[in-house]
Design an enzyme around this catalytic site. Structure first.
Site, PDB file in Angstrom:
ATOM      1  N   ASN A  18     -55.795  12.978  -5.699  1.00  0.00           N
ATOM      2  CA  ASN A  18     -54.826  13.289  -5.533  1.00  0.00           C
ATOM      3  C   ASN A  18     -53.731  14.499  -5.871  1.00  0.00           C
ATOM      4  O   ASN A  18     -53.413  14.450  -7.642  1.00  0.00           O
ATOM      5  CB  ASN A  18     -54.145  12.287  -5.604  1.00  0.00           C
TER       6      ASN A  18
ATOM      7  N   LYS B 296     -50.834  16.153  -5.440  1.00  0.00           N
ATOM      8  CA  LYS B 296     -49.781  16.296  -5.621  1.00  0.00           C
ATOM      9  C   LYS B 296     -49.561  17.496  -5.185  1.00  0.00           C
ATOM     10  O   LYS B 296     -50.160  18.605  -4.243  1.00  0.00           O
ATOM     11  CB  LYS B 296     -49.581  16.008  -7.203  1.00  0.00           C
TER      12      LYS B 296
ATOM     13  N   HIS C 282     -47.344   5.982  -3.432  1.00  0.00           N
ATOM     14  CA  HIS C 282     -47.537   6.627  -4.276  1.00  0.00           C
ATOM     15  C   HIS C 282     -45.710   6.179  -5.553  1.00  0.00           C
ATOM     16  O   HIS C 282     -45.289   6.237  -4.402  1.00  0.00           O
ATOM     17  CB  HIS C 282     -47.834   7.514  -4.559  1.00  0.00           C
TER      18      HIS C 282
ATOM     19  N   GLU D 181     -44.626   8.277  -6.966  1.00  0.00           N
ATOM     20  CA  GLU D 181     -43.747   9.551  -7.247  1.00  0.00           C
ATOM     21  C   GLU D 181     -43.532   9.224  -6.358  1.00  0.00           C
ATOM     22  O   GLU D 181     -42.253   9.919  -5.852  1.00  0.00           O
ATOM     23  CB  GLU D 181     -44.253  10.558  -7.569  1.00  0.00           C
TER      24      GLU D 181
ATOM     25  N   GLU E  98     -52.305   1.850  -9.931  1.00  0.00           N
ATOM     26  CA  GLU E  98     -52.205   2.645 -10.780  1.00  0.00           C
ATOM     27  C   GLU E  98     -51.264   2.388 -11.965  1.00  0.00           C
ATOM     28  O   GLU E  98     -49.723   2.072 -10.841  1.00  0.00           O
ATOM     29  CB  GLU E  98     -51.679   3.553  -9.731  1.00  0.00           C
TER      30      GLU E  98
ATOM     31  N   GLY F 248     -50.897   9.722 -15.350  1.00  0.00           N
ATOM     32  CA  GLY F 248     -50.496  11.872 -16.052  1.00  0.00           C
ATOM     33  C   GLY F 248     -49.750  11.834 -17.485  1.00  0.00           C
ATOM     34  O   GLY F 248     -49.297  12.628 -18.129  1.00  0.00           O
TER      35      GLY F 248
ATOM     36  N   SER G 117     -54.796   8.391 -15.215  1.00  0.00           N
ATOM     37  CA  SER G 117     -55.242   9.147 -15.946  1.00  0.00           C
ATOM     38  C   SER G 117     -56.922   9.169 -16.042  1.00  0.00           C
ATOM     39  O   SER G 117     -57.718   8.931 -17.671  1.00  0.00           O
ATOM     40  CB  SER G 117     -55.004   8.523 -17.532  1.00  0.00           C
TER      41      SER G 117
HETATM   42  C1  PEP Z   1     -52.112   9.901  -9.065  1.00  0.00           C
HETATM   43  O1  PEP Z   1     -51.802  10.815  -9.623  1.00  0.00           O
HETATM   44  O2  PEP Z   1     -52.703   8.890  -8.754  1.00  0.00           O
HETATM   45  C2  PEP Z   1     -52.848   9.820 -10.972  1.00  0.00           C
HETATM   46  C3  PEP Z   1     -53.376   8.704 -10.563  1.00  0.00           C
HETATM   47  O3  PEP Z   1     -52.795  10.857 -11.684  1.00  0.00           O
HETATM   48  P1  PEP Z   1     -53.327  11.550 -13.552  1.00  0.00           P
HETATM   49  O4  PEP Z   1     -54.567  10.682 -12.758  1.00  0.00           O
HETATM   50  O5  PEP Z   1     -52.390  12.668 -12.939  1.00  0.00           O
HETATM   51  O6  PEP Z   1     -52.869   9.853 -14.280  1.00  0.00           O
END
Ligand code: PEP
Length: 255
Positions: free
Chosen positions: A12, A14, A99, A101, A169, A175, A214
């Site tokens: 992803n 983003k 997601h 976000e 998640e 992040g 992460s």
């Molecule tokens: C994500 O954007 O779904 C995500 C898991 O980000 P990151 O791997 O940077 O934590």
């Protein structure tokens, strides 16, 4: 892992990446051979502005491309949104929906997510539905309640032809460099598996359940080794070919 279920490594990007970033995608495509594709699927969900060029970059190869959101309507007065048909038209075969976000930046509720999932599946897209608890919910022991209610609200009764995928998640792990313990991931994924079977029957036994938050080359192997973890949704580490391929390599060692 779930026996007999092919892992999926999904990136992803983003709101990152311009055309200059497509060389990373080209590098991923060079490494991801048909041989590796027999063992795991790879997908990169890029910004809408890049989707057509990204799809051309990996055309005829096994890496798939997708969008990061879609509207539930097929077309119309929805400034700034894109439809599922637009994603397909630009060469995408998947979309991320709900997601955290999108939920926090745009106030998306489970009801909104449900409508988007319905539209995406009906149009044949692989649809990755994201769920996850915030830090306070974990600390107050509400994680499984939150996951159960997000799944009940977000998974539609009527599902079209696309593949449904669920990504767990934990919002506090996205992040941040933080990850839950192996035991916490096992508990969450086992709960999600049971809930999916309750919601959609036998199909839920083989629904791919991704872990996200992460994921890096260094922790990918231990996360995929957990029961009911069928791959990863990767944010930051999907932007660079070296990192994303490192995650694929960790998976390859297991499958
Ligand atoms: C994500 O954007 O779904 C995500 C898991 O980000 P990151 O791997 O940077 O934590």
């Amino acid at each position: 892992m779930t026996p007999g279920v092919k892992p999926l490594v999904a990136g992803n990007w983003k709101m990152n990446g311009t055309s200059a970033g497509l060389d990373q995608l080209a590098a991923m495509a060079n490494y991801y051979t048909p041989e590796l594709h027999k063992r795991l699927d790879m997908l990169v969900c890029v910004p809408a502005t890049l989707l057509f060029r990204a799809s051309e970059t990996v055309k005829n190869g096994p890496i798939k491309t997708g969008g990061q959101d879609c509207h539930w309507e097929a077309s119309g007065a929805h400034t700034g949104d894109i439809s599922t048909a637009m994603i397909s038209d630009a060469g995408g075969s998947a979309v991320i929906v709900g997601h955290s976000e999108r939920r926090s930046d745009h106030g998306e509720t489970d009801q909104v997510v449900n409508r988007k999932v319905t539209a995406a599946l009906a149009s044949g897209l692989m649809t990755i539905v994201c769920i996850g608890e915030i830090e306070e919910e974990r600390k107050s022991g509400k994680t499984l309640d939150v996951l159960g209610s997000q799944l009940s609200g977000s998974i539609p009764e009527n599902r079209g032809g696309g593949e449904l995928v669920v990504a767990y998640e934990p919002v506090w792990a996205i992040g941040t460099g933080l990850t839950p313990t192996v035991e916490d991931v096992r508990e969450a994924h086992s709960f999600v598996r049971e809930k999916m079977v309750e919601l959609i029957g036998n199909e839920g036994e083989r629904t791919r359940l991704l872990y996200g938050g992460s994921v890096k080359p260094a922790n990918a192997g231990s996360l995929l080794g957990i029961d009911n973890v069928d791959g990863a949704l990767v944010g930051g580490a999907s932007l660079k070919a070296e990192d994303f391929l490192g995650i694929a390599a960790a998976y390859r060692a297991l499958v």
